[in-house]
Scaffold this active site. Structure first.
Site, mmCIF file in Angstrom:
data_model
loop_
_atom_site.group_PDB
_atom_site.id
_atom_site.type_symbol
_atom_site.label_atom_id
_atom_site.label_comp_id
_atom_site.label_asym_id
_atom_site.label_seq_id
_atom_site.Cartn_x
_atom_site.Cartn_y
_atom_site.Cartn_z
ATOM 1 C CD1 TRP A 45 -1.270 2.387 2.137
ATOM 2 C CD2 TRP A 45 -2.947 1.601 0.877
ATOM 3 N NE1 TRP A 45 -2.235 3.372 2.060
ATOM 4 C CE2 TRP A 45 -3.279 2.912 1.287
ATOM 5 C CE3 TRP A 45 -3.846 0.905 0.062
ATOM 6 C CZ2 TRP A 45 -4.466 3.537 0.938
ATOM 7 C CZ3 TRP A 45 -5.035 1.527 -0.288
ATOM 8 C CH2 TRP A 45 -5.334 2.822 0.145
ATOM 9 C CG ASP A 83 -1.725 11.175 2.230
ATOM 10 O OD1 ASP A 83 -2.525 10.497 1.567
ATOM 11 O OD2 ASP A 83 -2.041 11.780 3.265
ATOM 12 C CD GLN A 91 1.119 8.621 5.765
ATOM 13 O OE1 GLN A 91 0.195 8.349 6.503
ATOM 14 N NE2 GLN A 91 2.342 8.854 6.232
ATOM 15 C CD1 TRP A 130 -1.235 7.570 10.136
ATOM 16 C CD2 TRP A 130 -2.961 8.957 10.439
ATOM 17 N NE1 TRP A 130 -2.332 6.800 10.411
ATOM 18 C CE2 TRP A 130 -3.412 7.613 10.606
ATOM 19 C CE3 TRP A 130 -3.882 9.996 10.592
ATOM 20 C CZ2 TRP A 130 -4.742 7.308 10.907
ATOM 21 C CZ3 TRP A 130 -5.197 9.685 10.890
ATOM 22 C CH2 TRP A 130 -5.626 8.372 11.047
ATOM 23 C CB SER A 131 0.357 13.027 5.940
ATOM 24 O OG SER A 131 0.043 12.045 4.978
ATOM 25 N NE ARG A 133 -6.543 13.569 8.896
ATOM 26 C CZ ARG A 133 -7.800 13.579 9.330
ATOM 27 N NH1 ARG A 133 -8.054 13.677 10.624
ATOM 28 N NH2 ARG A 133 -8.810 13.474 8.478
ATOM 29 C CG ASP A 134 -2.454 15.480 7.280
ATOM 30 O OD1 ASP A 134 -2.016 14.454 7.834
ATOM 31 O OD2 ASP A 134 -3.555 15.523 6.701
#
Length: 572
Positions: free
Chosen positions: A53, A56, A72, A115-116, A179-180
């Site tokens: 998988w 981002d 990601q 995460w991002s 987030r991010d």
């Protein structure tokens, strides 16, 4: 010896000299042996991991002569779980070496996923990663990682800060909507700024934080910008662009030659707005807000999300990456053994009129071109379908310019018809009741045209002005069932005096990236033909409008396969 083989050998020798053992391209296929033998939808020159998988793009950057792309990634399966930061490097943004993940879930503050986030080059010249971790309580918190050895141009090892988490959801911040972090910037006051995507009730926003040391961060009293029309903002990006310049910039200072771009990902699309940023007050005054009628600016009106730009200091340009998700099923991903690709990297600049951004595949793509076919001056009458032969049309780069007829007979549309996607769905590519258009390309088409992805233009008159509609129609892209087959649409902003319009399409087995009007409008599609695969794929130019359209020039190339070299292990 072919250039691709020479590149692999040169890359191997270069990386071995830096203490890395890699294997050349024939071993890449060995690494893929765990995947099914038949892979008609795997791309040839778009970035994707060898398996499993990816979503981002994270923290792309140029460091010590090497391009880095983080992303990601689930290293274990083609499903969105166990998210780590995949890491690959390149010397040309075309051919890539896959390294081991840069950061993986390991601590209480990121145990449920890394995460991002983004990278920032500090004044010392060293890079730093700010990323969102999902902690034991499933709260989203912001963390820092730095290279273990900043002298290593490959940046193979990263160390998480003992101060993590640096920023946590407190007060009115929803712990699941925070987030991010984007690339940070430093003002003349030597204070760092960073924005983080979020939502408070119905307000989508970019939280603004400040720090003097990149470790201790304080939330500002107001966000950089917010909107009630958008929902949650993911993967925000904020950067300057130069007026009347083809070069990128990375200076946030305010002057009359600079505008600033704020991008937010929401509702499955990457939207952006333009404005003026005043560093002294952190005030961002916008020209038009998100999703305002007539100014719905997006990077791409198709399958393109969670994008990230970076400033390429080597060539003084800004480069855009975007995640191009699959349009088949989760079961298909498991059968294929992979899911997710990245768009081909695009240069991004402000248009000459200063009203929008313009994107174009970076020039490095041209090293993959081979077997050119070209012609010019061809008249396309109503109902014309002309095959472009002599190239590998499942793996191609196509540029075509159309001379427009006299537009005095252009059909009119209701001034209230402002939804281009709806117009594309209503009008279609195969109807012969249009005046100027539909005309364009039929890509990844079967011989009998039962399968085809139509990318085309149609010109209307609305309120006395001409409008150019660009469509990407996947409704007939495959005889397979259970696929997403949407019809995308967008308007192309053209000068009223223009009598020519261009289309460029990057075709790569299961993805078609389209650049209309010299990159003013972009539409990306994922398609999975049943018949039109590999050598059975065809490419046509067509015109179904009542007025003739002239091809002023068409150039098409077969594309060589980019090299994806797997990292093996560090040499002792």
């Amino acid at each position: 010896m072919e250039m691709s083989v020479l590149w692999s050998l040169a890359l191997c020798f270069s990386l071995v000299g830096n203490g890395v053992h890699v294997e050349a391209s024939n071993h890449t296929h060995r690494n893929l042996q765990s995947l099914p033998n038949k892979q008609p939808y795997r791309t040839a020159y778009h970035f994707q991991p060898l398996k499993n998988w990816m979503n981002d793009p994270n923290g792309p950057m140029y460091y010590k002569g090497v391009y880095h792309l983080f992303f990601q990634h689930n290293p274990y399966a083609p499903v969105p779980r166990n998210i780590a930061w995949g890491h690959s490097i390149s010397y040309d943004l075309v051919n890539w070496v896959h390294l081991e993940p840069a950061i993986s879930p390991s601590e209480p503050y990121d145990i449920n996923g890394c995460w991002s986030g983004s990278t920032t080059i500090l004044p010392s010249g060293k890079p730093a990663i700010l990323y969102t971790g999902v902690d034991l309580n499933n709260s989203q918190v912001q963390n820092l990682a730095i290279p273990k050895n900043a002298s290593d141009p490959l940046l193979r090892e990263w160390v998480k800060s003992p101060h993590n988490p640096l920023m946590s959801p407190v007060d009115d911040i929803d712990r699941s909507e925070f987030r991010d972090p984007t690339t940070a910037w430093q003002g003349s006051d030597k204070v760092w700024r960073v924005i983080i995507g979020g939502r408070i009730n119905a307000l989508g926003l970019a939280f603004l934080y400040q720090s003097k040391d990149f470790v201790n961060w304080t939330r500002s009293n107001k966000p950089l910008h917010s909107s009630t029309k958008t929902g949650m903002w993911e993967c925000p990006d904020f950067y300057p662009v130069r007026i009347n310049s083809q070069n990128g910039i990375n200076n946030f200072a305010q002057d009359k030659f600079t505008k600033h771009v704020l991008k937010a990902s929401f509702n499955g699309q990457d939207h952006y707005i333009l404005g003026n940023y005043i560093p002294q007050t952190d005030n961002f005054s916008i020209e038009y807000d998100f999703v305002e009628t007539g100014f719905d600016l997006r990077y791409d009106y198709g399958k393109f999300y969670a994008s990230k730009t970076f400033y390429d200091s080597a060539k003084k340009r800004r480069i855009l990456w975007g995640w191009v998700a699959e349009s088949d099923t989760a079961l298909d991903a498991i059968i294929k053994g992979w899911a997710g690709i990245q768009s081909f990297p695009r240069s991004i600049v402000l248009s000459a009129n200063g009203r929008q951004l313009v994107q174009w595949p970076i020039n490095e793509i041209e090293k993959l071109r081979t077997n050119n076919v070209s012609f010019e001056g061809m008249e396309l009458k109503q109902g014309s379908v002309f095959e472009v032969s002599g190239i590998t049309t499942s793996q191609a780069d196509v540029e075509v310019s159309f001379d427009l007829p006299n537009l005095s007979e252009t059909e009119s549309i209701d001034p209230n018809q402002v939804d281009p996607q709806q117009l594309c769905s209503q009008k279609g590519a195969s109807t012969n009741n249009g005046t100027v258009g539909p005309f364009g390309l039929l890509a990844l088409a079967s011989k009998d045209l039962t399968e085809q992805t139509a990318v085309y233009f149609r010109i209307f008159k609305r309120d006395g002005k001409h409008v150019v509609l660009m469509c990407s129609d996947q409704s007939r892209s495959s005889l397979r069932e259970g696929l997403e087959k949407p019809i995308y649409g967008a308007f192309v902003h053209m000068d009223p005096n223009d009598r020519r319009i261009s289309l460029r399409s990057l075709i790569d087995h299961s993805v078609i990236e389209n650049f209309g009007g010299e990159g003013r409008t972009c539409i990306t599609a994922r398609v999975y033909p049943k018949l039109a695969i590999d050598k059975e794929a065809h490419l046509y130019v067509f015109n179904n409008g009542t007025l003739n359209v002239r091809i002023s020039k068409l150039n098409a190339w077969s594309m060589k396969r980019a090299q994806l070299v797997p990292y093996q292990k560090e040499m002792k």
